[in-house]
Design a protein around this motif. Structure first.
Motif, PDB file in Angstrom:
ATOM      1  N   THR A   1       9.397   7.194   6.581  1.00 22.19           N
ATOM      2  CA  THR A   1       8.110   7.893   6.515  1.00 22.19           C
ATOM      3  C   THR A   1       8.080   9.056   7.492  1.00 22.19           C
ATOM      4  O   THR A   1       7.620  10.152   7.168  1.00 22.19           O
ATOM      5  CB  THR A   1       6.961   6.908   6.810  1.00 22.19           C
TER       6      THR A   1
ATOM      7  N   GLN B   1       2.114   6.624   1.967  1.00 18.42           N
ATOM      8  CA  GLN B   1       2.546   5.231   1.860  1.00 18.42           C
ATOM      9  C   GLN B   1       1.334   4.310   1.831  1.00 18.42           C
ATOM     10  O   GLN B   1       1.252   3.402   1.028  1.00 18.42           O
ATOM     11  CB  GLN B   1       3.452   4.875   3.041  1.00 18.42           C
TER      12      GLN B   1
ATOM     13  N   ASP C   1       6.026   8.137  -1.199  1.00 23.07           N
ATOM     14  CA  ASP C   1       6.335   7.167  -0.145  1.00 23.07           C
ATOM     15  C   ASP C   1       5.953   5.765  -0.618  1.00 23.07           C
ATOM     16  O   ASP C   1       4.784   5.405  -0.622  1.00 23.07           O
ATOM     17  CB  ASP C   1       5.578   7.548   1.135  1.00 23.07           C
ATOM     18  N   GLU C   2       6.950   5.009  -1.028  1.00 25.56           N
ATOM     19  CA  GLU C   2       6.773   3.653  -1.546  1.00 25.56           C
ATOM     20  C   GLU C   2       5.664   3.563  -2.590  1.00 25.56           C
ATOM     21  O   GLU C   2       4.691   2.818  -2.434  1.00 25.56           O
ATOM     22  CB  GLU C   2       6.521   2.678  -0.397  1.00 25.56           C
TER      23      GLU C   2
HETATM   24 MG    MG Z   1       7.264   4.050   5.757  1.00 29.11          MG
END
Ligand code: MG
Ligand code: ATP
Lengths: 293, 317, 238
Positions: free
Chosen positions: C46, C88, C162-163
C-alpha cells in the motif's frame, strides 16, 4: 522619571503580568495537552474566580487577609467543581469531538458570563489586598503585594509540576494523554481523569484571578483578555507543551509590560494576534517546540 | 423530476415573505427585514461551514469588511450607496480570499483559532483607527447617503423590499451553487478530503473558492446591514458576530439552503422574546449552542431531511 | 508486442520512523499490462502504490509517467495525469448517493453531460439500479464495487487497485475479473491482491514485495517457480 528606572518599572509590571498569565495559560495548556480540548470558556473560569473572590470578601468577616486566604482556597475549588460538572454533562457526551467541543465551550462561555452578569451585576468591583506593604526603591515605590503575586504563581506552578511528574495522579494523566484507549484498558478511569484535568485547568485560571483581583477589580467581562493572551501564549509555546507555555508566558508578559508602556496597547494586541495566527499557519508546533511529524 | 420540488419550496418561502410585506405589523416588518439581511450572512457562513466543512470562528471579519467597506465609503467619500454596496461585497470576497490563502494551510482546530485571531486583529484595527471609524461608538450614516438609486433605504417599506430582493438573489444563487457540480465537490471535500484529492480535486483551491464565495455573501450582508439600518459600529465586527451565523446555521440546519434563514428567524425571535421577559438573553444564546451540539447537531432542517431519507434531499438540498 | 513503458520508478524510498516501508524500489510498468503486486502483510504494498499515486510523498527516488517526471507532482495532479487509485479500506462518500459518488469522478475529468457519463460508469459495474441510494447503506460488496466504479469513471491510463476483492463473494469476484479484463489494454492495471487465484488468472506479470524491497518480478510461471518467493510468501498459507 529617567529611562532606566522607567524600564525597570515596566519590567516589574511585566513580571506580574507574566506570572498571572503563566498560571492561566498553563491551565489552558494542560487541558489541551491531556484532553485535546480547546476550552474557549477558560477566560470565563478566570472571571468566575475573580467574581467569587469578591463574594468571599463580602461574606467572610475579619481582616482582608483572612477573606483572601479563604478565597484563594475556596474559589478554585468551586470553579473546578463547575468545570468538572461541565465536562461530565457536556464535553464527555460529545466524545470530545474537537469542533463540537469548541462550539459547546463557546456556549458555556455565554452561560457563565450571563450568570455573572445576573448575580454580580455590570459594575467592576474592587477586592482589598490581603496586605499593603510598599517597597521603597531609590526611584519609586512598588507594591509588595504584586511581588507576592509573582512568588505565589511560582509556588503554584511548582506544585503543578510536582503533581504531574512525581505523583500517581500525574502518571495517570500522562498515560491518558499518550493513549486514551490503552489507559482505559489498563483500568484507568479515563472519565474521572478528564473531569479532574478539566477542573484543574479551570482551577488554575481561578487561582490566577484571585491573585490578580486586588490589583485589577472584578468584572463580568474581564475574561476576554486573559483568554486571548492565554491562547497566544499556548500557541507560541507550542500547543500542549507546558514548558513552552511557561517560556512564552514570560516572554509575552514581559514584552506586554514593556510594549504597552511605550506603545498603544491596541496596536500591540493587533500585532500579537497576527503573530499568533502566522505561527499557527507556518510553525504549528510553536516557536519553541520541535516538529514531530 | 429532481430539482423542481426544491425550487418550488424555495420560491414558496420567497412568496410568503413577499406576502408578509403587506400583512406584517410594522414591528415585525422591521424585524424580518433585519432577519433577511442577517440570513444572507448566515447563508455565506453555511457555504463554508455547512457545505464545505470549514468551521470558522472569524466570519465577523468578512461581515465587517462589507459593513465598513460600504460605510466608510459613503460616510467619508460621499460615495453612492449602490457603489458602496458593490464595494462591500467585493471587500468581503477579497478579504476571505486573502485570509483563506493563509488560514487554509491549517485545518480543524487550528483553522478555527487562526480565523478567530484574524477576526480579532480586524476588530482591533477598527478600534485602532478610531478617528475614521469612531470605534465602538460607531458611525451613524445620514439619511441622505442611504439612497440606492432612487430607493430610500431609510423608508420601512422600501427597505423591506430591497432586503427581500437581495435575500432572494442570495437564496437562489445558493440553491444553484449547491446543485451545481462545484457544489457537489464542496460537499465531497467536507465528507472526505483524502478521497476527493484522489479523485483529482485540489482541496486548497476548492476550499479557497468556497471561502471566497462565503466572503462575498458576508460582505453583501454587512454592506446591506450598514446602509439599511444606518449604523456602522465595531460591535458588529466583534467576536459575537462570528458566533451569530454559526448559531443560526446550527439551529436551522447546516448544509441546507433554507436552514440559515430558518435559524436566523427563530433565534432572532427567541432572543427578542427572552429579552422582553428577562435581561438574561445571553443565556439563551449559550444554552442554544450547548443544546444544539449535544442533542441536535444537524439542526432543524438537517434532522427533517435525514428523517425523510432519499426524498429529503429532493426538497431540501 | 514491443512493450512501451508507462511508468518507471527508480530508487523509491519511504521510511516511517526508521521502519523501512519502501526501500529503494526500482519498478517498471508496461503499457496495457495487468501487473499484480503481491507480498505478505506489512510488506509495503500500500505504501508503495501510495508513493506512485502521490498520496504519500516519497523521501527519495524518482517516478516517471510516460517519460515525464511526476515525483514532485501533488496527488490531485497525478490523477489528472491519468493515475487513479482505489483505496484498500473502502472510502466511498457514505453520506452521498451512489450517483453523486460516481458523478464526482466523472466531472473531475470534465466529462459532459455528467449524468449520462455517470450512469454509464454505474452500468459498467451493475450498480445503475442503485443510483439514488445513499452509498453508506450499500452492502460491503457493493461499496467495494462502487469504489472500483469511481476509479474506472476517471478513465485513467493507470488504474491502481488496492486489494479490490477483499471481502467480495465468489460471484462478485467473477464479475470483478471481467471488469478488469475489459479495461485493458486502454487502461494499464496495477493490482494488489492476496487472492492467488485472482492473481494467477488475471496478471500478465507479477512483482513480489517483501520488507519494502522487491523480491522478484516475472510472469506468473516464473514467480510460481521462484524459490525465494516460495519461501517468503507462497509457502505460507494465506
Ligand atoms: Mg495494504
Ligand atoms: N502512516 C504510517 N505511519 C507509520 N507506519 C506506517 C504507515 N503506513 C504504513 N506503515 C507501516 O509500514 C509497513 C508497510 O505497510 P503497508 O500498509 O504498505 O503494507 P501492505 O503491504 O499494504 O500490507 P497489507 O497487506 O496488510 O495491506 C507496515 O509495517 C505498516 O505498519
Amino acid at each position: 522619571m529617567e529611562f532606566g528606572p522607567f524600564l525597570l518599572l515596566a519590567l516589574m509590571e511585566g513580571l506580574v503580568t507574566a506570572a498571572v498569565l503563566a498560571l492561566t495559560a498553563s491551565g489552558l495548556s494542560l487541558v489541551f495537552g491531556i484532553m485535546r480540548v480547546v476550552n474557549v470558556a477558560h477566560g470565563a473560569f478566570f472571571m468566575l474566580g475573580a467574581v467569587l473572590a469578591w463574594f468571599t470578601a463580602q461574606w467572610v468577616p475579619g481582616p482582608p487577609a483572612v477573606a483572601f486566604a479563604v478565597a484563594l482556597i475556596v474559589c478554585p475549588l468551586i470553579v473546578g467543581a463547575i468545570a468538572a460538572l461541565a465536562d461530565t454533562a457536556i464535553l464527555k457526551r460529545l466524545n470530545y469531538e474537537p469542533e463540537a467541543t469548541i462550539v459547546a465551550t463557546i456556549g458555556l462561555l455565554y452561560i457563565l458570563e450571563q450568570a455573572a452578569l445576573s448575580l454580580f451585576g455590570p459594575d467592576a468591583r474592587p477586592v482589598p489586598a490581603p496586605f499593603n506593604i510598599r517597597l521603597q526603591l531609590p526611584w519609586f515605590g512598588y507594591s509588595g503585594y504584586k511581588l507576592a503575586v509573582v512568588a505565589a504563581a511560582i509556588i503554584v506552578l511548582l506544585g503543578v509540576w510536582l503533581i504531574l511528574k512525581h505523583t500517581r495522579a500525574g502518571l495517570v494523566m500522562r498515560a491518558t494523554q499518550i493513549d486514551r484507549d490503552t489507559a482505559r484498558a489498563f483500568g484507568i478511569n479515563v472519565d474521572r481523569v478528564y473531569a479532574g484535568v478539566f477542573a484543574m485547568g479551570a482551577g488554575l485560571a481561578a487561582i490566577a484571578a484571585v491573585l490578580i483581583v486586588p490589583i485589577q477589580q472584578a468584572h463580568y467581562l474581564m475574561g476576554g483578555d486573559p483568554l486571548l493572551l492565554s491562547f497566544i501564549v499556548v500557541i507560541i509555546g507550542g500547543l500542549g507543551s507546558l514548558r513552552g507555555t511557561l517560556v512564552a508566558a514570560l516572554l509575552i508578559g514581559l514584552s506586554d509590560g514593556v510594549i504597552s508602556t511605550f506603545f498603544a496597547p491596541t496596536l500591540a494586541k493587533i500585532i500579537a494576534t497576527l503573530v499568533v495566527a502566522l505561527v499557527l499557519v507556518f510553525r504549528p508546533q510553536g516557536l519553541f517546540g520541535t516538529r514531530t511529524t | 423530476m429532481n430539482g423542481t420540488r426544491a425550487l418550488a419550496l424555495h420560491l414558496g418561502v420567497l412568496a410568503l415573505l413577499l406576502a408578509l410585506h403587506f400583512l406584517a405589523p410594522s414591528y415585525h416588518h422591521t424585524n424580518i427585514a433585519r432577519i433577511m439581511v442577517l440570513a444572507i450572512y448566515a447563508m455565506g457562513y453555511n457555504i463554508a461551514f455547512g457545505y464545505t466543512g470549514l468551521l470558522s470562528l472569524g466570519h465577523a471579519l468578512l461581515f465587517g469588511a462589507g459593513l465598513y467597506g460600504a460605510g466608510l465609503l459613503v460616510y467619508h467619500a460621499d460615495a453612492h450607496a449602490t457603489l458602496a454596496l458593490i464595494a462591500g461585497v467585493l471587500a468581503g470576497g477579497a478579504l476571505a480570499f486573502a485570509v483563506g490563502l493563509l488560514a487554509l494551510r491549517t485545518a480543524g482546530v487550528a483553522f478555527m483559532i487562526v480565523t478567530l485571531m484574524f477576526a480579532q486583529a480586524g476588530y482591533l484595527t477598527i478600534l485602532y483607527f478610531g478617528s475614521y471609524t469612531r470605534g465602538d461608538e460607531g458611525i451613524v450614516i445620514p439619511r441622505a447617503a442611504r439612497m440606492l438609486g432612487s430607493l430610500d433605504l431609510s423608508d420601512d417599506g422600501t427597505r423591506y423590499l430591497v432586503a427581500l430582493t437581495l435575500f432572494a438573489i442570495a437564496l437562489l444563487c445558493n440553491l444553484a451553487l449547491v446543485r451545481s457540480p462545484f457544489g457537489r465537490v464542496m460537499v465531497a471535500m467536507r465528507e472526505n478530503e483524502e478521497r476527493s484529492r484522489m479523485l483529482g480535486y485540489n482541496p486548497f483551491t476548492v476550499k479557497l473558492a468556497a471561502l471566497t464565495v462565503s466572503g462575498l455573501y458576508s460582505g453583501l450582508s454587512g454592506a446591506a446591514y450598514g446602509l439599511m439600518f444606518g449604523y456602522v459600529g465595531a460591535g458588529l465586527a466583534s467576536v459575537q458576530y462570528s458566533i451569530l451565523p454559526m448559531l443560526y446555521v446550527l439551529l436551522g440546519g447546516a448544509g441546507t439552503v433554507l436552514g440559515p434563514f430558518l435559524g436566523a428567524l427563530l433565534m432572532f425571535y427567541l432572543i427578542d422574546y427572552a429579552s422582553s421577559v428577562t435581561d438574561a438573553h445571553q443565556f439563551v444564546t449559550g444554552a442554544a449552542l450547548v443544546l444544539l451540539v449535544l442533542f441536535a447537531p444537524k439542526g432543524i432542517l438537517g434532522t427533517i431531511r435525514a428523517r425523510a431519507g432519499a426524498r429529503g434531499a429532493e426538497w431540501l438540498p | 508486442m514491443a512493450a512501451v513503458i508507462l511508468l518507471q520508478a527508480h530508487g523509491l524510498t519511504r521510511h516511517f520512523d526508521g521502519l523501512k516501508a519502501v526501500d529503494g524500489v526500482d519498478f517498471v510498468l508496461k503499457e496495457g499490462e495487468i501487473h499484480a503486486l503481491i507480498g505478505p502483510n506489512g510488506a509495503g504494498k500500500t505504501t508503495f502504490v501510495s508513493l506512485l499515486s502521490g498520496r504519500i510523498p516519497a523521501q527519495s527516488g524518482t517516478i516517471h509517467l510516460k517519460g515525464r517526471d511526476i515525483t514532485k507532482l501533488p496527488a490531485h495532479k497525478r490523477v489528472k495525469a491519468g493515475i487513479a487509485y482505489t483505496f484498500q479500506i473502502t472510502q466511498v462518500y457514505a453520506a452521498l448517493t451512489v450517483f453523486d459518488n460516481v458523478a464526482l469522478a466523472v466531472q473531475s475529468r470534465g466529462a459532459h453531460p455528467i449524468r449520462a457519463a455517470a450512469m454509464a460508469a454505474l452500468e459498467r459495474v451493475g450498480l445503475e439500479t442503485r443510483a439514488g441510494q445513499i452509498a453508506g447503506t450499500l452492502s460491503y460488496g457493493h461499496q467495494r464495487v462502487l469504489e472500483i466504479a469511481m476509479g474506472l469513471a476517471l478513465k485513467p491510463t493507470l488504474l491502481i487497485l488496492d486489494e479490490p476483492t477483499q471481502g467480495l463473494a465468489q460471484g462478485e469476484i467473477a464479475t470483478f475479473k471481467e471488469i478488469v479484463r475489459a479495461v485493458v489494454p486502454e487502461t494499464t492495471v496495477l493490482l494488489i491482491e492476496h487472492n492467488m487465484d485472482v492473481v494467477m488468472d488475471l496478471a500478465t506479470r507479477i512483482t513480489v514485495l517483501n520488507f519494502g524491497t522487491i523480491l522478484a518480478t516475472g510472469t506468473p510461471e516464473e514467480i510460481r517457480a521462484n524459490r525465494a518467493v516460495q519461501a517468503a510468501y507462497l509457502g505460507e498459507p494465506c
